[in-house]
Design an enzyme around this catalytic site. Structure first.
Site, PDB file in Angstrom:
ATOM      1  N   ASN A  83       0.808  -1.223   0.000  1.00 46.95           N
ATOM      2  CA  ASN A  83       0.000   0.000   0.000  1.00 46.95           C
ATOM      3  C   ASN A  83       0.845   1.279   0.000  1.00 46.95           C
ATOM      4  O   ASN A  83       0.387   2.305  -0.504  1.00 46.95           O
ATOM      5  CB  ASN A  83      -0.935  -0.022   1.224  1.00 46.95           C
ATOM      6  CG  ASN A  83      -1.515   1.335   1.523  1.00 46.95           C
ATOM      7  OD1 ASN A  83      -2.475   1.769   0.888  1.00 46.95           O
ATOM      8  ND2 ASN A  83      -0.917   2.066   2.470  1.00 46.95           N
ATOM      9  N   ALA A  84       2.064   1.207   0.527  1.00 44.84           N
ATOM     10  CA  ALA A  84       2.865   2.440   0.655  1.00 44.84           C
ATOM     11  C   ALA A  84       3.030   3.112  -0.702  1.00 44.84           C
ATOM     12  O   ALA A  84       3.308   2.451  -1.698  1.00 44.84           O
ATOM     13  CB  ALA A  84       4.237   2.111   1.238  1.00 44.84           C
ATOM     14  N   GLY A  85       2.840   4.404  -0.721  1.00 50.78           N
ATOM     15  CA  GLY A  85       2.994   5.112  -1.998  1.00 50.78           C
ATOM     16  C   GLY A  85       3.133   6.603  -1.761  1.00 50.78           C
ATOM     17  O   GLY A  85       2.753   7.121  -0.710  1.00 50.78           O
ATOM     18  N   THR A  87       3.288  10.631  -4.042  1.00 52.61           N
ATOM     19  CA  THR A  87       3.179  11.376  -5.307  1.00 52.61           C
ATOM     20  C   THR A  87       4.258  12.460  -5.315  1.00 52.61           C
ATOM     21  O   THR A  87       4.630  12.979  -4.251  1.00 52.61           O
ATOM     22  CB  THR A  87       1.806  12.061  -5.455  1.00 52.61           C
ATOM     23  OG1 THR A  87       1.535  12.803  -4.266  1.00 52.61           O
ATOM     24  CG2 THR A  87       0.685  11.069  -5.683  1.00 52.61           C
ATOM     25  N   TYR A 148       3.706   8.797 -11.527  1.00 48.89           N
ATOM     26  CA  TYR A 148       2.758   8.038 -10.685  1.00 48.89           C
ATOM     27  C   TYR A 148       1.929   7.077 -11.539  1.00 48.89           C
ATOM     28  O   TYR A 148       1.756   5.900 -11.180  1.00 48.89           O
ATOM     29  CB  TYR A 148       1.867   9.046  -9.963  1.00 48.89           C
ATOM     30  CG  TYR A 148       0.915   8.472  -8.943  1.00 48.89           C
ATOM     31  CD1 TYR A 148       1.353   8.090  -7.676  1.00 48.89           C
ATOM     32  CD2 TYR A 148      -0.449   8.358  -9.220  1.00 48.89           C
ATOM     33  CE1 TYR A 148       0.463   7.601  -6.727  1.00 48.89           C
ATOM     34  CE2 TYR A 148      -1.341   7.875  -8.275  1.00 48.89           C
ATOM     35  CZ  TYR A 148      -0.879   7.493  -7.030  1.00 48.89           C
ATOM     36  OH  TYR A 148      -1.762   7.012  -6.091  1.00 48.89           O
ATOM     37  N   ILE A 181      -9.778   9.030  -2.723  1.00 46.62           N
ATOM     38  CA  ILE A 181     -10.153   8.624  -1.369  1.00 46.62           C
ATOM     39  C   ILE A 181      -9.760   9.742  -0.405  1.00 46.62           C
ATOM     40  O   ILE A 181      -8.713  10.378  -0.570  1.00 46.62           O
ATOM     41  CB  ILE A 181      -9.425   7.301  -0.984  1.00 46.62           C
ATOM     42  CG1 ILE A 181      -9.631   6.213  -2.070  1.00 46.62           C
ATOM     43  CG2 ILE A 181      -9.891   6.808   0.379  1.00 46.62           C
ATOM     44  CD1 ILE A 181     -11.046   5.794  -2.341  1.00 46.62           C
TER      45      ILE A 181
END
Ligand code: NDP
Length: 241
Positions: A83-85, A87, A148, A181
């Site tokens: 899940n880590a991300g 921008t 991204y 989200i």
């Protein structure tokens, strides 16, 4: 016996919601994060879930982190949520190499680094779930997000190839492509831009982190054993393939 789950970037935003949902569903959960120790401390205080700091972009740190978590949880990781991300938005003609590399390394290389570290245990145990968080912008593209969108689209190819490799071992590999989200990442855009985004969502609102968490929970369940190599879009109807 309860299964073990490791959620990267699991202390804030969508990741925190995923960690909490898995804990509430009876999993043994560990959450990874990068450098926001204060947020991790608050998360641990609130949830009781152990939080571990390492950089998912670093291959060696991932191997060491997984070994530490497996020792603490007392068994190999059965569910991995990549899940880590981050921008680092910018128009391509002005984008610095650093912004390109940071996004590819954190969002895409991380999936290799983390999956590589857990796959041996999953294969030996003949069970596993690898769920990676992609994005609507992998499917639709987005201005200012060549880095991204490329990283998140890379996750989809990675998911399909790894799903084929692992299918016979009881391991499923899937992606979730969230729309917009309501997290700090999205709150960082201007009020004006946020209004424009919401106007494009047929459901008429941002998604909730818990709505992604429940999709991940489903993909991790025994009921989802026949779903692999798939991308589940959770975007309020904003983009339909
Ligand atoms: P947040 O910025 O709220 O949280 C990101 C989490 O990832 C934090 O726990 C952060 O740790 C961690 N993290 C970031 N970089 C690293 C790293 N190098 N190593 C380890 N952990 C790291 O993000 P969101 O909850 O909004 O997003 C979660 C995922 O969902 C991301 O992959 C994002 O791209 C994706 N997504 C989000 C959407 C949205 O609308 N929010 C839409 C589509 C996809 P720390 O607290 O230490 O900074």
């Amino acid at each position: 016996m309860s299964r073990t789950a490791l959620i990267t970037g699991g202390t804030r935003g969508i990741g925190a919601a995923i960690s909490i949902a898995f804990k509430e569903a009876g999993y043994k959960v560990a959450a990874n994060y990068s450098s926001n120790h204060e947020a991790a401390k608050q998360f641990h205080k609130k949830t009781g879930i152990a939080a571990y700091s390492w950089d998912v972009a670093d291959f060696k740190e991932c191997a060491a982190g997984v070994a530490e978590v497996e020792k603490d949880l007392g068994g190999h990781i059965e569910i991995l949520v990549n899940n880590a991300g981050i921008t680092r938005d910018g128009m391509m003609h002005k984008m610095e190499l650093e912004a390109w590399e940071a996004v590819i390394r954190t969002n895409l290389d991380s999936c290799f680094n983390m999956s590589r570290a857990v796959l041996g245990g999953m294969r030996n145990g003949r069970f596993g779930r690898i769920i990676s968080i992609s994005s609507i912008n992998a499917l639709a593209g987005q201005i200012g997000q060549t880095n991204y969108s490329a990283a998140k689209a890379g996750i989809l190819g990675f998911t399909k190839a790894l799903a084929r490799e692992c299918a016979a071992k009881g391991i499923t590999v899937n992606a979730i492509a969230p729309g917009y989200i309501d997290t700090e990442m999205v709150r960082a855009v201007s009020e004006k831009r946020l209004k424009e985004i919401i106007a494009q969502i047929p459901v008429g609102r941002l998604g909730r982190p818990e709505e992604i968490a429940h999709s991940a929970l489903f993909l991790a369940s025994a009921d989802a054993a026949f779903i692999t190599g798939e991308t589940l879009s959770v975007n309020g109807g904003q983009h339909m393939e």
